[in-house]
Design a protein around this motif. Structure first.
Motif, PDB file in Angstrom:
ATOM      1  N   ARG A 345       0.824  -1.197   0.000  1.00 37.39           N
ATOM      2  CA  ARG A 345       0.000   0.000   0.000  1.00 37.39           C
ATOM      3  C   ARG A 345       0.868   1.261   0.000  1.00 37.39           C
ATOM      4  O   ARG A 345       0.585   2.236  -0.702  1.00 37.39           O
ATOM      5  N   GLU A 349       0.921   4.202  -2.827  1.00 36.20           N
ATOM      6  CA  GLU A 349       0.594   5.581  -2.435  1.00 36.20           C
ATOM      7  C   GLU A 349       1.714   6.552  -2.799  1.00 36.20           C
ATOM      8  O   GLU A 349       1.461   7.718  -3.087  1.00 36.20           O
ATOM      9  N   GLU A 416      -6.860  -5.081 -10.441  1.00 36.56           N
ATOM     10  CA  GLU A 416      -7.205  -3.684 -10.193  1.00 36.56           C
ATOM     11  C   GLU A 416      -5.917  -2.858 -10.161  1.00 36.56           C
ATOM     12  O   GLU A 416      -5.046  -3.074  -9.316  1.00 36.56           O
ATOM     13  N   GLN A 418      -5.580   0.387  -9.619  1.00 35.67           N
ATOM     14  CA  GLN A 418      -5.613   1.420  -8.585  1.00 35.67           C
ATOM     15  C   GLN A 418      -5.006   2.747  -9.057  1.00 35.67           C
ATOM     16  O   GLN A 418      -4.267   3.420  -8.320  1.00 35.67           O
TER      17      GLN A 418
END
Length: 446
Positions: A345, A349, A416, A418
């Motif tokens: 993550r 980010e 996905e 993202q």
């Protein structure tokens, strides 16, 4: 099982002595290095005195030589030095320890001159002499060298320690020197002005277990440096003097605050624990972790918490890491802990921030993440590809091509994206931006 034609000692023995002798004569023809090795082997077979005579001749020849040895000739020089060292510390030492001791000292005396005239970027040449240093102690013991004689010879060697080849000479001979020999050596080093007399006296004090003599080698200015203070504090802790250790560390506190020193932190934590000040030691562990994201400090911190408190503290550590000023350090921590879902993550980010030059962090992180976090691994791999192409580092193209092929494989497992650019779009943009990097595209297509 090895085949009959595999080159090993067992198979060669089947050829017989006569055939092997002919082969050796043929192979050694015109090769001075091999010829010297064979002559040395013959001398060893005759006995210690004959081997010693051959070694003396070679050591004298090496001492006289002024030829510069570049990187291409370094291997031959190392082989020559190793042959002499092994002959001395092996068969000669076994048969006649006093003779071997004299020869090994002579061998060590060559060190400065040999290193002066050669390229030793790999450290292999100095490594031969350091190995000889390690062997000198047992041979001196076997030879029953008197402490006074040994101290004089050690002082002579230390006076010509131009490249640090004798850094471990005193510890290697401390047991053989004994208390009297160490004392004589200290006096001799002072009288002769050894090149690094302070370091020698420091080692003598350490080997003697003389804490006061050890402390006397440092002035207030030196003790204000955190790493130096940490070394001294560890010595005092080993001597059972934690209060004094903490006082030394306090004297370097200003420097430790200005230039963070993990060694200073560790020594102070140890001093706190030795004094029964566990709560303060815990605070310092957390403080050090907050700066460096040191996994050992965090593990030690968590280990000392009450049941269930460690779960909350671990979560605080993750949040602290994710807010750290250095993303690469945070990534390294999260992957190594491991907290791979959080690391993934975090990578996504911060996808625009990764420095592909830091391949020593990005590459292992991508490898760890690739199994279950293919998108995060892709982001890191792309950063390394773009870096290699941006700076035109051709030596990195092979790795960059491999990384891009891995990205293609990972893309099949990404459902996905993202907000991350798809593999096809990224590759198309890459071809447009770096169309002239022909060698890279050829590697990719190969």
């Amino acid at each position: 099982m090895a085949g009959k034609r595999t080159l090993n000692a067992g198979n060669l023995e089947t050829l017989g002595a006569a055939a092997l002798s002919e082969l050796l004569m043929e192979l050694s023809s015109g090769n001075a290095v091999v010829q010297r090795r064979l002559r040395l082997a013959l001398a060893v077979a005759e006995g210690a005195s004959e081997a010693a005579q051959e070694v003396r001749k070679r050591l004298a020849a090496i001492a006289r030589s002024t030829t510069y040895v570049d990187s291409r000739k370094r291997k031959a020089l190392v082989a020559e030095l190793e042959a002499q060292r092994q002959a001395i510390s092996g068969p000669i030492a076994k048969a006649d320890p006093p003779l071997a001791f004299d020869l090994l000292v002579r061998f060590l005396q060559l060190a400065d001159g040999v290193i002066d005239r050669c390229s030793d970027s790999t450290g292999t040449v100095i490594g031969v002499f350091r190995q000889a240093v390690a062997e000198l102690g047992p041979i001196a013991t076997a030879a029953e060298v008197e402490s006074e004689t040994l101290a004089e010879q050690v002082a002579d060697l230390l006076a010509d320690d131009g490249y640090g080849q004798f850094d471990q000479l005193i510890p290697a001979l401390a047991e053989t020197l004994g208390e009297q020999g160490l004392r004589l050596l200290g006096r001799s080093c002072l009288d002769r002005g050894a090149r690094d007399g302070n370091a020698a006296l420091l080692q003598i004090a350490e080997c003697s277990g003389d804490v006061e003599a050890y402390l006397a080698q440092f002035n207030a200015g030196q003790l204000s440096w955190p790493n130096t203070a940490a070394d001294v504090a560890r010595h005092l802790l080993a001597a059972g003097r934690p209060e004094q250790a903490l006082a030394v560390l306090d004297g370097a506190a200003k420097g430790a605050n200005t230039w963070h020193s993990p060694d200073w932190d560790d020594a102070r934590i140890a001093a706190m624990e030795a004094l029964g000040r566990g709560a303060e030691a815990q605070q310092l562990r957390w403080h050090s972790f907050s700066k460096t994201l040191s996994i050992p400090h965090l593990r030690e911190y968590l280990k000392r918490l009450e049941a269930f408190e460690d779960v909350e503290a671990e979560e605080r550590a993750f949040q602290l890491a994710e807010g750290h000023a250095l993303p690469l350090l945070a990534l390294q921590f999260l992957v190594a802990w491991p907290a791979l879902p959080r690391a993934a993550r975090y990578v996504i980010e911060h996808r625009a921030e990764w420095d592909g030059e830091a391949y020593e962090i990005c590459s292992p992180a991508a490898e760890r993440l690739s199994a279950d976090q293919p998108l995060a691994a892709t982001v890191l791999l792309r950063a390394m590809v773009v870096f290699a192409l941006s700076i035109g580092r051709a030596k990195r193209y092979r790795y960059a091509a491999e990384h891009l092929r891995t990205c293609e494989q990972l893309s099949a497992r990404i459902d996905e994206w993202q907000g991350v650019e798809s593999h096809e779009s990224f590759t198309g943009r890459l071809r447009e931006a770096f169309a002239t990097k022909w060698s890279f595209w050829q590697l990719l297509e190969r």
